[in-house]
Design a protein around this motif. Structure first.
Motif, PDB file in Angstrom:
ATOM      1  N   LYS A  35       0.831  -1.208   0.000  1.00 23.86           N
ATOM      2  CA  LYS A  35       0.000   0.000   0.000  1.00 23.86           C
ATOM      3  C   LYS A  35       0.861   1.252   0.000  1.00 23.86           C
ATOM      4  O   LYS A  35       0.572   2.229  -0.701  1.00 23.86           O
ATOM      5  CB  LYS A  35      -0.908  -0.001   1.222  1.00 23.86           C
ATOM      6  CG  LYS A  35      -2.039  -1.012   1.132  1.00 23.86           C
ATOM      7  CD  LYS A  35      -2.916  -0.943   2.379  1.00 23.86           C
ATOM      8  CE  LYS A  35      -4.059  -1.948   2.289  1.00 23.86           C
ATOM      9  NZ  LYS A  35      -4.915  -1.926   3.511  1.00 23.86           N
ATOM     10  N   GLU A  36       1.934   1.200   0.825  1.00 26.21           N
ATOM     11  CA  GLU A  36       2.824   2.362   0.881  1.00 26.21           C
ATOM     12  C   GLU A  36       3.521   2.583  -0.460  1.00 26.21           C
ATOM     13  O   GLU A  36       3.676   3.720  -0.911  1.00 26.21           O
ATOM     14  CB  GLU A  36       3.865   2.156   1.986  1.00 26.21           C
ATOM     15  CG  GLU A  36       3.299   2.271   3.389  1.00 26.21           C
ATOM     16  CD  GLU A  36       4.338   2.009   4.458  1.00 26.21           C
ATOM     17  OE1 GLU A  36       5.467   1.589   4.092  1.00 26.21           O
ATOM     18  OE2 GLU A  36       4.035   2.225   5.647  1.00 26.21           O
ATOM     19  N   ASN A  37       3.929   1.491  -1.090  1.00 28.59           N
ATOM     20  CA  ASN A  37       4.580   1.600  -2.408  1.00 28.59           C
ATOM     21  C   ASN A  37       3.620   2.171  -3.443  1.00 28.59           C
ATOM     22  O   ASN A  37       3.990   3.025  -4.250  1.00 28.59           O
ATOM     23  CB  ASN A  37       5.094   0.237  -2.860  1.00 28.59           C
ATOM     24  CG  ASN A  37       6.333  -0.207  -2.085  1.00 28.59           C
ATOM     25  OD1 ASN A  37       7.055   0.635  -1.551  1.00 28.59           O
ATOM     26  ND2 ASN A  37       6.575  -1.512  -2.017  1.00 28.59           N
ATOM     27  N   LYS A  38       2.369   1.669  -3.405  1.00 29.51           N
ATOM     28  CA  LYS A  38       1.368   2.175  -4.346  1.00 29.51           C
ATOM     29  C   LYS A  38       1.113   3.658  -4.106  1.00 29.51           C
ATOM     30  O   LYS A  38       0.987   4.438  -5.050  1.00 29.51           O
ATOM     31  CB  LYS A  38       0.065   1.397  -4.199  1.00 29.51           C
ATOM     32  CG  LYS A  38       0.103  -0.005  -4.790  1.00 29.51           C
ATOM     33  CD  LYS A  38      -1.251  -0.689  -4.647  1.00 29.51           C
ATOM     34  CE  LYS A  38      -1.215  -2.093  -5.264  1.00 29.51           C
ATOM     35  NZ  LYS A  38      -2.518  -2.787  -5.114  1.00 29.51           N
ATOM     36  N   SER A  39       1.048   4.029  -2.819  1.00 35.94           N
ATOM     37  CA  SER A  39       0.828   5.434  -2.472  1.00 35.94           C
ATOM     38  C   SER A  39       1.990   6.299  -2.942  1.00 35.94           C
ATOM     39  O   SER A  39       1.789   7.394  -3.487  1.00 35.94           O
ATOM     40  CB  SER A  39       0.663   5.562  -0.955  1.00 35.94           C
ATOM     41  OG  SER A  39       0.502   6.899  -0.581  1.00 35.94           O
ATOM     42  N   GLN A  40       3.220   5.800  -2.752  1.00 38.11           N
ATOM     43  CA  GLN A  40       4.401   6.548  -3.187  1.00 38.11           C
ATOM     44  C   GLN A  40       4.434   6.692  -4.705  1.00 38.11           C
ATOM     45  O   GLN A  40       4.767   7.755  -5.240  1.00 38.11           O
ATOM     46  CB  GLN A  40       5.668   5.852  -2.691  1.00 38.11           C
ATOM     47  CG  GLN A  40       5.889   5.982  -1.183  1.00 38.11           C
ATOM     48  CD  GLN A  40       7.114   5.232  -0.705  1.00 38.11           C
ATOM     49  OE1 GLN A  40       7.766   4.541  -1.484  1.00 38.11           O
ATOM     50  NE2 GLN A  40       7.424   5.354   0.576  1.00 38.11           N
ATOM     51  N   ILE A  41       4.087   5.598  -5.390  1.00 39.08           N
ATOM     52  CA  ILE A  41       4.058   5.637  -6.860  1.00 39.08           C
ATOM     53  C   ILE A  41       3.014   6.640  -7.331  1.00 39.08           C
ATOM     54  O   ILE A  41       3.253   7.419  -8.257  1.00 39.08           O
ATOM     55  CB  ILE A  41       3.750   4.229  -7.427  1.00 39.08           C
ATOM     56  CG1 ILE A  41       4.943   3.294  -7.172  1.00 39.08           C
ATOM     57  CG2 ILE A  41       3.442   4.310  -8.924  1.00 39.08           C
ATOM     58  CD1 ILE A  41       4.668   1.849  -7.503  1.00 39.08           C
ATOM     59  N   ARG A  42       1.834   6.609  -6.645  1.00 38.36           N
ATOM     60  CA  ARG A  42       0.770   7.540  -7.007  1.00 38.36           C
ATOM     61  C   ARG A  42       1.215   8.982  -6.782  1.00 38.36           C
ATOM     62  O   ARG A  42       0.979   9.859  -7.618  1.00 38.36           O
ATOM     63  CB  ARG A  42      -0.474   7.233  -6.180  1.00 38.36           C
ATOM     64  CG  ARG A  42      -1.726   7.965  -6.661  1.00 38.36           C
ATOM     65  CD  ARG A  42      -2.949   7.622  -5.824  1.00 38.36           C
ATOM     66  NE  ARG A  42      -3.299   6.215  -5.952  1.00 38.36           N
ATOM     67  CZ  ARG A  42      -3.187   5.332  -4.975  1.00 38.36           C
ATOM     68  NH1 ARG A  42      -2.702   5.690  -3.788  1.00 38.36           N
ATOM     69  NH2 ARG A  42      -3.545   4.076  -5.155  1.00 38.36           N
ATOM     70  N   LYS A  43       1.883   9.221  -5.651  1.00 30.95           N
ATOM     71  CA  LYS A  43       2.375  10.567  -5.348  1.00 30.95           C
ATOM     72  C   LYS A  43       3.410  11.022  -6.373  1.00 30.95           C
ATOM     73  O   LYS A  43       3.399  12.166  -6.823  1.00 30.95           O
ATOM     74  CB  LYS A  43       2.990  10.602  -3.945  1.00 30.95           C
ATOM     75  CG  LYS A  43       1.968  10.549  -2.822  1.00 30.95           C
ATOM     76  CD  LYS A  43       2.647  10.594  -1.470  1.00 30.95           C
ATOM     77  CE  LYS A  43       1.630  10.551  -0.339  1.00 30.95           C
ATOM     78  NZ  LYS A  43       2.279  10.538   1.001  1.00 30.95           N
ATOM     79  N   LYS A  44       4.306  10.089  -6.733  1.00 28.60           N
ATOM     80  CA  LYS A  44       5.334  10.432  -7.723  1.00 28.60           C
ATOM     81  C   LYS A  44       4.696  10.783  -9.060  1.00 28.60           C
ATOM     82  O   LYS A  44       5.127  11.713  -9.745  1.00 28.60           O
ATOM     83  CB  LYS A  44       6.307   9.263  -7.886  1.00 28.60           C
ATOM     84  CG  LYS A  44       7.280   9.110  -6.723  1.00 28.60           C
ATOM     85  CD  LYS A  44       8.219   7.949  -6.937  1.00 28.60           C
ATOM     86  CE  LYS A  44       9.197   7.797  -5.771  1.00 28.60           C
ATOM     87  NZ  LYS A  44      10.106   6.638  -5.968  1.00 28.60           N
TER      88      LYS A  44
ATOM     89  N   LEU B  97       3.164  14.754 -12.966  1.00 28.61           N
ATOM     90  CA  LEU B  97       2.122  15.385 -13.779  1.00 28.61           C
ATOM     91  C   LEU B  97       2.034  16.879 -13.501  1.00 28.61           C
ATOM     92  O   LEU B  97       1.951  17.693 -14.431  1.00 28.61           O
ATOM     93  CB  LEU B  97       0.778  14.710 -13.497  1.00 28.61           C
ATOM     94  CG  LEU B  97      -0.431  15.251 -14.273  1.00 28.61           C
ATOM     95  CD1 LEU B  97      -0.223  15.052 -15.775  1.00 28.61           C
ATOM     96  CD2 LEU B  97      -1.709  14.560 -13.831  1.00 28.61           C
ATOM     97  N   LEU B  98       2.067  17.241 -12.211  1.00 26.43           N
ATOM     98  CA  LEU B  98       2.001  18.654 -11.835  1.00 26.43           C
ATOM     99  C   LEU B  98       3.226  19.418 -12.329  1.00 26.43           C
ATOM    100  O   LEU B  98       3.123  20.574 -12.748  1.00 26.43           O
ATOM    101  CB  LEU B  98       1.873  18.788 -10.315  1.00 26.43           C
ATOM    102  CG  LEU B  98       0.542  18.323  -9.706  1.00 26.43           C
ATOM    103  CD1 LEU B  98       0.600  18.404  -8.192  1.00 26.43           C
ATOM    104  CD2 LEU B  98      -0.617  19.170 -10.231  1.00 26.43           C
ATOM    105  N   THR B  99       4.386  18.770 -12.282  1.00 27.74           N
ATOM    106  CA  THR B  99       5.616  19.402 -12.769  1.00 27.74           C
ATOM    107  C   THR B  99       5.538  19.674 -14.264  1.00 27.74           C
ATOM    108  O   THR B  99       5.880  20.770 -14.729  1.00 27.74           O
ATOM    109  CB  THR B  99       6.837  18.508 -12.468  1.00 27.74           C
ATOM    110  OG1 THR B  99       6.917  18.283 -11.058  1.00 27.74           O
ATOM    111  CG2 THR B  99       8.118  19.160 -12.958  1.00 27.74           C
ATOM    112  N   VAL B 100       5.076  18.663 -14.999  1.00 29.78           N
ATOM    113  CA  VAL B 100       4.924  18.825 -16.453  1.00 29.78           C
ATOM    114  C   VAL B 100       3.918  19.925 -16.760  1.00 29.78           C
ATOM    115  O   VAL B 100       4.138  20.767 -17.643  1.00 29.78           O
ATOM    116  CB  VAL B 100       4.483  17.494 -17.105  1.00 29.78           C
ATOM    117  CG1 VAL B 100       4.110  17.716 -18.566  1.00 29.78           C
ATOM    118  CG2 VAL B 100       5.588  16.456 -16.992  1.00 29.78           C
ATOM    119  N   LEU B 101       2.798  19.921 -16.019  1.00 30.00           N
ATOM    120  CA  LEU B 101       1.763  20.941 -16.220  1.00 30.00           C
ATOM    121  C   LEU B 101       2.302  22.334 -15.920  1.00 30.00           C
ATOM    122  O   LEU B 101       2.055  23.291 -16.664  1.00 30.00           O
ATOM    123  CB  LEU B 101       0.556  20.635 -15.331  1.00 30.00           C
ATOM    124  CG  LEU B 101      -0.650  21.574 -15.455  1.00 30.00           C
ATOM    125  CD1 LEU B 101      -1.193  21.545 -16.879  1.00 30.00           C
ATOM    126  CD2 LEU B 101      -1.735  21.200 -14.458  1.00 30.00           C
ATOM    127  N   ALA B 102       3.057  22.448 -14.813  1.00 35.64           N
ATOM    128  CA  ALA B 102       3.633  23.741 -14.436  1.00 35.64           C
ATOM    129  C   ALA B 102       4.611  24.238 -15.499  1.00 35.64           C
ATOM    130  O   ALA B 102       4.611  25.419 -15.860  1.00 35.64           O
ATOM    131  CB  ALA B 102       4.339  23.621 -13.089  1.00 35.64           C
TER     132      ALA B 102
END
Length: 289
Positions: free
Chosen positions: A43-52, A57-62
């Motif tokens: 779950k933590e790995n999935k959460s970290q992957i999701r956050k990354k 995505l936000l970096t690319v958008l910015a």
């Protein structure tokens, strides 16, 4: 001597099943803990992957947004040889006030005004010759700078012009390309506007029944304007709209910034195209009653 009575199996032996369970309990407990830990790690790995992924995505958008605004800001501006049109002369006084450049006719008490919105990526100074020439006929003209050279971001900037110039009783608003489209949107919600000037432009909304006088100009060699939209928009304009196609004119020569990207070479000179444009705008202003 009496023999002792043998103990029963239940008394002489331990419950081997219970003993086995007791012995295996720590192992089972550890297995359960390991499963829980593994699930937690997953779950933590999935959460970290999701956050990354979200951060990426936000970096690319910015970066896209920043790049877009940089692209808008680094557009077209008045050529050096035409800077003289931003200076006062014998007929017109030129005054810069923040985002507004005023072209005020001298020795004339102007009662009609013309507010001008620039095209995409074009600094309002690029229209200095157009504004200066129109003002020389006795009309107050105001070129409006737009945030990041994008008229959609400053649609209501004409409000300040109207508020600061109560002596003007008749207002016309117009613009080049997107500037004309945004000028239409402003006019729809402003009772002070009598007329609209569209240069290589067309409205998004139907303004045919709103009582505006409209002048629509474009060049036959304009390779930037969407001709299909230009033609289709006729149904959205008043029936008495004056249409002027300038033969041999392109998109770029309605201003003085050089060549707009993707435009076609004009077949007439910049001065000739500008003279025809100014003459039509002046006649249009004259007929606003």
């Amino acid at each position: 001597m009496k023999k002792r009575k043998a103990k029963s199996n239940s008394e002489s032996k331990y419950d081997t099943f219970s003993i086995t369970m007791e012995l295996e309990r720590p192992l089972l407990y550890n297995d359960e803990n390991n499963v829980d830990k593994n699930n937690k790690l997953k779950k933590e790995n999935k959460s970290q992957i999701r956050k990354k992924r979200i951060i990426t995505l936000l970096t690319v958008l910015a970066l896209f947004v920043i790049g877009f605004f940089i692209w808008l800001s680094n557009g077209y501006s008045l050529q050096k040889e035409d800077m003289k049109y931003l200076q006062s002369n014998s007929k017109v006084e030129v005054t810069a006030k923040g985002d507004y450049t005023y072209f005020t006719p001298k020795n004339v008490s102007a009662t009609k005004g013309f507010i001008f919105y620039p095209g995409v990526r074009v600094d309002s100074s690029s229209y200095a010759k157009l504004c200066n020439d129109v003002a020389s006929y006795g009309y107050k003209v105001v070129a409006v700078d737009m945030p990041f050279n994008y008229a959609n971001f400053g649609k209501n900037k004409a409000n300040k012009v109207i508020e600061d110039n109560p002596e003007i009783t008749k207002w016309v608003i117009g613009g080049d390309s997107l500037g004309g489209t945004v000028a239409c949107e402003y006019a729809i919600n402003n009772k002070n506007i009598e007329g609209i000037v569209l240069i290589s432009s067309y409205p998004r909304d139907n303004i045919s029944e709103l009582g505006f006088k409209v002048l629509s100009l474009w060049g036959s060699k304009d390779n930037v304007v969407d001709y299909k939209e230009l033609i289709n928009s006729k149904g959205q304009l008043p029936k008495d709209t004056k249409y002027v196609e300038i033969e041999g004119a392109n998109h770029s020569q309605f201003a003085n910034y050089g060549m707009y990207g993707g435009d076609e070479e004009a077949l007439i000179s910049s001065d000739e195209q500008m003279d025809i444009t100014v003459r039509n705008i002046v006649n249009f202003l004259y007929n606003i009653q």
